[in-house]
Write a protein that holds these residues in place. Sequence first.
Motif, PDB file in Angstrom:
ATOM      1  N   ASN A  54       8.395 -24.205 -29.424  1.00 41.42           N
ATOM      2  CA  ASN A  54       7.822 -24.530 -28.105  1.00 41.42           C
ATOM      3  C   ASN A  54       6.295 -24.594 -28.078  1.00 41.42           C
ATOM      4  O   ASN A  54       5.663 -24.005 -27.210  1.00 41.42           O
ATOM      5  CB  ASN A  54       8.281 -23.489 -27.055  1.00 41.42           C
ATOM      6  CG  ASN A  54       9.776 -23.272 -27.090  1.00 41.42           C
ATOM      7  OD1 ASN A  54      10.535 -24.231 -27.225  1.00 41.42           O
ATOM      8  ND2 ASN A  54      10.205 -22.027 -26.990  1.00 41.42           N
ATOM      9  N   SER A  56       3.142 -26.609 -27.187  1.00 38.66           N
ATOM     10  CA  SER A  56       2.790 -27.813 -26.440  1.00 38.66           C
ATOM     11  C   SER A  56       1.287 -28.087 -26.492  1.00 38.66           C
ATOM     12  O   SER A  56       0.830 -29.162 -26.162  1.00 38.66           O
ATOM     13  CB  SER A  56       3.237 -27.676 -24.985  1.00 38.66           C
ATOM     14  OG  SER A  56       2.634 -26.532 -24.420  1.00 38.66           O
ATOM     15  N   ASN A  57       0.517 -27.087 -26.936  1.00 37.50           N
ATOM     16  CA  ASN A  57      -0.939 -27.210 -26.915  1.00 37.50           C
ATOM     17  C   ASN A  57      -1.515 -26.617 -28.194  1.00 37.50           C
ATOM     18  O   ASN A  57      -1.269 -25.455 -28.501  1.00 37.50           O
ATOM     19  CB  ASN A  57      -1.472 -26.468 -25.682  1.00 37.50           C
ATOM     20  CG  ASN A  57      -2.974 -26.605 -25.519  1.00 37.50           C
ATOM     21  OD1 ASN A  57      -3.675 -27.089 -26.408  1.00 37.50           O
ATOM     22  ND2 ASN A  57      -3.484 -26.165 -24.385  1.00 37.50           N
ATOM     23  N   TYR A  58      -2.258 -27.434 -28.928  1.00 38.44           N
ATOM     24  CA  TYR A  58      -2.817 -26.971 -30.211  1.00 38.44           C
ATOM     25  C   TYR A  58      -4.310 -26.663 -30.131  1.00 38.44           C
ATOM     26  O   TYR A  58      -4.951 -26.534 -31.161  1.00 38.44           O
ATOM     27  CB  TYR A  58      -2.565 -28.024 -31.297  1.00 38.44           C
ATOM     28  CG  TYR A  58      -1.119 -28.135 -31.686  1.00 38.44           C
ATOM     29  CD1 TYR A  58      -0.577 -27.306 -32.671  1.00 38.44           C
ATOM     30  CD2 TYR A  58      -0.277 -29.047 -31.072  1.00 38.44           C
ATOM     31  CE1 TYR A  58       0.763 -27.391 -33.031  1.00 38.44           C
ATOM     32  CE2 TYR A  58       1.066 -29.141 -31.428  1.00 38.44           C
ATOM     33  CZ  TYR A  58       1.575 -28.317 -32.399  1.00 38.44           C
ATOM     34  OH  TYR A  58       2.900 -28.397 -32.755  1.00 38.44           O
ATOM     35  N   SER A  62      -5.910 -22.249 -26.846  1.00 37.87           N
ATOM     36  CA  SER A  62      -4.509 -21.835 -26.663  1.00 37.87           C
ATOM     37  C   SER A  62      -4.018 -21.051 -27.883  1.00 37.87           C
ATOM     38  O   SER A  62      -3.205 -20.141 -27.759  1.00 37.87           O
ATOM     39  CB  SER A  62      -3.603 -23.036 -26.373  1.00 37.87           C
ATOM     40  OG  SER A  62      -3.448 -23.822 -27.515  1.00 37.87           O
ATOM     41  N   GLU A 172       4.143 -32.796 -36.240  1.00 31.61           N
ATOM     42  CA  GLU A 172       3.446 -32.682 -34.948  1.00 31.61           C
ATOM     43  C   GLU A 172       2.383 -31.578 -34.984  1.00 31.61           C
ATOM     44  O   GLU A 172       1.336 -31.695 -34.346  1.00 31.61           O
ATOM     45  CB  GLU A 172       4.448 -32.426 -33.810  1.00 31.61           C
ATOM     46  CG  GLU A 172       5.348 -33.612 -33.494  1.00 31.61           C
ATOM     47  CD  GLU A 172       4.593 -34.940 -33.338  1.00 31.61           C
ATOM     48  OE1 GLU A 172       3.572 -34.970 -32.604  1.00 31.61           O
ATOM     49  OE2 GLU A 172       4.994 -35.942 -33.968  1.00 31.61           O
ATOM     50  N   SER A 173       2.670 -30.502 -35.723  1.00 37.12           N
ATOM     51  CA  SER A 173       1.698 -29.399 -35.829  1.00 37.12           C
ATOM     52  C   SER A 173       0.448 -29.850 -36.571  1.00 37.12           C
ATOM     53  O   SER A 173      -0.673 -29.512 -36.185  1.00 37.12           O
ATOM     54  CB  SER A 173       2.311 -28.211 -36.578  1.00 37.12           C
ATOM     55  OG  SER A 173       3.446 -27.733 -35.903  1.00 37.12           O
ATOM     56  N   GLY A 176      -1.445 -32.199 -34.300  1.00 37.57           N
ATOM     57  CA  GLY A 176      -2.016 -31.430 -33.185  1.00 37.57           C
ATOM     58  C   GLY A 176      -3.208 -30.598 -33.611  1.00 37.57           C
ATOM     59  O   GLY A 176      -4.239 -30.549 -32.915  1.00 37.57           O
TER      60      GLY A 176
END
Length: 257
Positions: A54, A56-58, A62, A172-173, A176
């Motif tokens: 989960n 959503s913000n990297y 955050s 995605e990580s 991000g």
Amino acid sequence: MANTYTDSGSGDALVFLHGFCESKEVWNEFMQPLQQKFHTIALDLPGFGDNIENISNYSMESMADDVKRQLDDLRVRKCILIGHSMGGYVSLAFAEKYGSMLSGLCLFHSSALPDTDEKREQRSKSIDYVERHGVDNFINPFTEPLFYRENRERLQQEIELMKNIGKQSPKESIKGALAAMRDRPDRTHVLREAKFPVLFIFGKEDSAVPLEKALEQCHLPGNSMVYFLGKTGHMGMFERTYETRKALEKFAETIYG
């Protein structure tokens, strides 16, 4: 849920944050001798290692909030924060938000300066590359240059470890985190206003944090210790394990007594 931290030893806390495309695993051997004197903790940053649910913000902010959440879970109220590379960017964001929790800060091959325009462009190209060619094709050529060329043969095992950790990072990580590093602000004011001692560890052959950039910031804190390592690239925990560990141990002892 997987365990997003390792913690051993007792006493005053040393908290280790890994760099980009790394995980808490990079600190395993490095931390072992320190466990006899300190409470040593290594965290997975959001999107990496076992901390991949989960996200959503990297942003660095955050990620700093996530570090705070993990430290609250571990009931750590005060610590020395050690951030390698991207972990250093997160440490600075943490210091800006939660400075009262820090007894000290170590920037381990890291910087408070923002990316140059050239570097920003490079990060954007990397995001595009990862999207088009996938994680493995990005990690393979990315890893070895982090080590000074004269150390690469000796550290083949460590380079393979880094590649394996990197290849387990979700696409995605990686994208991000690249965007978050590209967009992070200048945090030299955090060093200037620091009410805690700061230790800088720099590799003289580190292409990620060039020597002139290192020199621009090591005088900023009111109280700082600086360690420049010859024949060392970006990975001092592997390239100069004994020296970097000793520097950190001395730093911690001057703070904790």
